[in-house]
Enzyme design. Structure first.
Site, PDB file in Angstrom:
ATOM      1  N   ASP A 136      -6.778  45.741   9.352  1.00  0.00           N
ATOM      2  CA  ASP A 136      -5.535  45.039   9.083  1.00  0.00           C
ATOM      3  C   ASP A 136      -5.062  45.133   7.626  1.00  0.00           C
ATOM      4  O   ASP A 136      -4.316  44.286   7.169  1.00  0.00           O
ATOM      5  CB  ASP A 136      -5.774  43.552   9.461  1.00  0.00           C
ATOM      6  CG  ASP A 136      -4.501  42.761   9.566  1.00  0.00           C
ATOM      7  OD1 ASP A 136      -3.454  43.381   9.754  1.00  0.00           O
ATOM      8  OD2 ASP A 136      -4.547  41.521   9.436  1.00  0.00           O
ATOM      9  N   CYS A 194       4.771  39.024  35.420  1.00  0.00           N
ATOM     10  CA  CYS A 194       4.480  37.787  34.679  1.00  0.00           C
ATOM     11  C   CYS A 194       5.381  37.681  33.439  1.00  0.00           C
ATOM     12  O   CYS A 194       5.625  38.668  32.747  1.00  0.00           O
ATOM     13  CB  CYS A 194       3.011  37.793  34.247  1.00  0.00           C
ATOM     14  SG  CYS A 194       2.558  36.372  33.235  1.00  0.00           S
ATOM     15  N   CYS A 197       4.294  34.121  28.883  1.00  0.00           N
ATOM     16  CA  CYS A 197       4.315  34.004  27.421  1.00  0.00           C
ATOM     17  C   CYS A 197       5.758  33.858  26.906  1.00  0.00           C
ATOM     18  O   CYS A 197       6.003  33.116  25.948  1.00  0.00           O
ATOM     19  CB  CYS A 197       3.604  35.179  26.759  1.00  0.00           C
ATOM     20  SG  CYS A 197       4.160  36.790  27.308  1.00  0.00           S
ATOM     21  N   CYS A 201       6.744  30.315  24.865  1.00  0.00           N
ATOM     22  CA  CYS A 201       7.050  30.343  23.430  1.00  0.00           C
ATOM     23  C   CYS A 201       8.101  29.282  23.103  1.00  0.00           C
ATOM     24  O   CYS A 201       9.223  29.335  23.614  1.00  0.00           O
ATOM     25  CB  CYS A 201       7.563  31.731  23.027  1.00  0.00           C
ATOM     26  SG  CYS A 201       8.083  31.770  21.306  1.00  0.00           S
ATOM     27  N   CYS A 216       9.107  33.335  15.020  1.00  0.00           N
ATOM     28  CA  CYS A 216       7.727  33.046  15.450  1.00  0.00           C
ATOM     29  C   CYS A 216       7.053  32.023  14.521  1.00  0.00           C
ATOM     30  O   CYS A 216       7.039  32.177  13.302  1.00  0.00           O
ATOM     31  CB  CYS A 216       6.936  34.349  15.478  1.00  0.00           C
ATOM     32  SG  CYS A 216       5.200  34.107  15.819  1.00  0.00           S
ATOM     33  N   CYS A 244       0.037  29.607  15.747  1.00  0.00           N
ATOM     34  CA  CYS A 244       0.486  29.060  17.040  1.00  0.00           C
ATOM     35  C   CYS A 244      -0.152  29.924  18.119  1.00  0.00           C
ATOM     36  O   CYS A 244       0.024  31.119  18.106  1.00  0.00           O
ATOM     37  CB  CYS A 244       2.006  29.148  17.127  1.00  0.00           C
ATOM     38  SG  CYS A 244       2.675  29.070  18.792  1.00  0.00           S
ATOM     39  N   CYS A 247       1.381  31.638  23.082  1.00  0.00           N
ATOM     40  CA  CYS A 247       1.580  32.824  23.926  1.00  0.00           C
ATOM     41  C   CYS A 247       0.241  33.467  24.299  1.00  0.00           C
ATOM     42  O   CYS A 247       0.204  34.402  25.103  1.00  0.00           O
ATOM     43  CB  CYS A 247       2.511  33.838  23.253  1.00  0.00           C
ATOM     44  SG  CYS A 247       2.010  34.333  21.618  1.00  0.00           S
ATOM     45  N   CYS A 251      -1.656  32.799  28.708  1.00  0.00           N
ATOM     46  CA  CYS A 251      -1.810  34.098  29.375  1.00  0.00           C
ATOM     47  C   CYS A 251      -2.940  34.038  30.408  1.00  0.00           C
ATOM     48  O   CYS A 251      -4.072  33.689  30.078  1.00  0.00           O
ATOM     49  CB  CYS A 251      -2.095  35.198  28.345  1.00  0.00           C
ATOM     50  SG  CYS A 251      -2.299  36.823  29.099  1.00  0.00           S
TER      51      CYS A 251
HETATM   52  S1  SF4 Z   1       0.969  38.921  28.009  1.00  0.00           S
HETATM   53 FE1  SF4 Z   1      -0.053  37.586  29.486  1.00  0.00          FE
HETATM   54  S2  SF4 Z   1       1.377  35.855  29.727  1.00  0.00           S
HETATM   55 FE2  SF4 Z   1       2.531  37.531  28.789  1.00  0.00          FE
HETATM   56  S3  SF4 Z   1       3.449  38.632  30.487  1.00  0.00           S
HETATM   57 FE3  SF4 Z   1       1.518  39.656  30.047  1.00  0.00          FE
HETATM   58  S4  SF4 Z   1       0.042  38.698  31.423  1.00  0.00           S
HETATM   59 FE4  SF4 Z   1       1.824  37.340  31.341  1.00  0.00          FE
HETATM   60  S1  SF4 Z   2       2.819  32.675  18.274  1.00  0.00           S
HETATM   61 FE1  SF4 Z   2       3.656  33.288  20.278  1.00  0.00          FE
HETATM   62  S2  SF4 Z   2       4.267  31.371  21.268  1.00  0.00           S
HETATM   63 FE2  SF4 Z   2       4.001  30.926  19.122  1.00  0.00          FE
HETATM   64  S3  SF4 Z   2       6.046  31.119  18.256  1.00  0.00           S
HETATM   65 FE3  SF4 Z   2       5.013  33.109  17.973  1.00  0.00          FE
HETATM   66  S4  SF4 Z   2       5.570  34.299  19.740  1.00  0.00           S
HETATM   67 FE4  SF4 Z   2       6.063  32.180  20.203  1.00  0.00          FE
END
Ligand code: SF4
Ligand code: SF4
Length: 320
Positions: A136, A194, A197, A201, A216, A244, A247, A251
């Site tokens: 990273d 799906c 997420c 958010c 974000c 955070c 998301c 999942c």
């Molecule tokens: S990342 Fe996880 S929560 Fe988001 S669409 Fe894919 S399977 Fe669903």
């Molecule tokens: S970490 Fe994920 S859920 Fe949280 S604000 Fe960023 S994109 Fe949205």
């Protein structure tokens, strides 16, 4: 005779060193599709103030411009999840899961460098000259290489998802100047229909166009350098003031995520005992002690205070 890296040997060594998953890719330019995705994402300005994501794009697109002579990219994933699925339900630490223990850059870099020493013993120091380890800190498209190396796919939450294991993983790479006897193949995307997420958010930062970092909460509470968070962000934060995880926690692929065996990533007893009142009165001394050697220092003391102050925005709404 041309020396080849043994894929089998590399994978066995990676597991021995505590990595959860490993995959090998030939060091070639990024796919045209990935380049187009990145270009569109940057053009939208979705990277916010992270100007470093614009720099060295030529090296990011072609790893051979970053490390001359690289032939193989070894991608590794290290589990940082410290919660069982049951414990996650009552978890109250207001800091993203990845940042609760020691800084992963230090832990993983040390492990990868140890590996490079072992590899120099196996293949000869001269054959490994120029090999590099990254975590990273360089223009490396880590998730792309992890996908390309067959570790998992990049989900709609923009994280690398490992089948059967989820997304609570740090990624790192070895750039090696030798070809391998076998390379891995990418895993197909299994997000399907799906959209959990995207719905979970609180900031509408995720869409089919990617992650808009400017919205974000993770970006805003960690990378953003403004003296105050934009209005409305405090309401979206809930009780989390550093990062955070929403998301990730929503999942379905994380439902069976197992806790890591890396002791370094677990929160200290003191961090676990902190209450909201303790956070509100956080002194510099406590901050220094709690986050010695932690990635949380990226936000600095003033940044944490700014974030903690923003939590009261939601409370003001609740005041009759
Ligand atoms: S990342 Fe996880 S929560 Fe988001 S669409 Fe894919 S399977 Fe669903
Ligand atoms: S970490 Fe994920 S859920 Fe949280 S604000 Fe960023 S994109 Fe949205």
């Amino acid at each position: 005779m041309n020396l080849l890296l043994s894929s089998e040997h590399l994978k066995a060594e990676a597991l021995r060193l505590g990595f959860f998953a490993v995959g090998l890719s030939p060091a070639e330019p990024l796919s045209a599709e990935r380049v187009a995705q990145r270009e569109a994402w940057l053009q939208e300005g979705f990277h916010g103030e992270m100007a470093y994501l614009e720099r060295n794009e030529d090296k990011r697109r072609d790893p051979r411009l970053l490390v001359e002579g690289v032939r193989t990219i070894v991608s590794v994933a290290m589990n940082y999840n410290t919660l069982t699925p049951e414990a996650a339900a009552t978890d109250h630490i207001p800091i993203a899961r990845y940042a609760r223990g020691r800084d992963y850059h230090d832990v993983m870099k040390a492990r990868l460098n140890e590996w490079l020493v072992d590899l120099a013993d196996t293949y000869g120091a001269a054959s490994l000259e120029g090999a590099r380890a990254f975590v990273d800190t360089a223009p490396v498209d880590e998730r792309y290489w992890a996908w390309r190396g067959g570790l998992g796919w990049i989900g709609k939450n923009r994280q690398l998802i490992i089948p059967g294991a989820g997304s609570y993983f740090f990624l790192g790479e070895l750039f090696l100047p030798l070809p391998a006897d076998r390379y891995d193949t990418p895993v197909p995307n299994r997000c399907g229909n799906c959209t959990r997420c995207l719905t979970a958010c609180p900031a509408q930062a995720l869409s089919e166009r990617g992650l808009d970092a400017r919205r974000c909460l993770s970006y805003l509470t960690i990378e953003y350098r403004g003296s105050e968070l934009p209005k409305g962000v405090g309401r979206q934060m809930g009780e989390m003031f550093y990062g955070c995880d929403r998301c990730s926690t929503c999942c379905p692929w994380n439902r069976r995520a197992q806790p890591t065996t890396e002791a370094a990533f677990y929160p200290s007893e003191e961090l676990q005992q902190m209450t909201l009142d303790d956070w509100r009165t956080l002194s510099v001394e406590t901050y220094q002690r709690l986050f010695k050697g932690s990635a949380v220092k990226r936000a600095k003391y003033a940044g944490l205070q700014r974030n903690i102050a923003a939590l009261s925005e939601a409370e003001e709404d609740e005041t009759p």
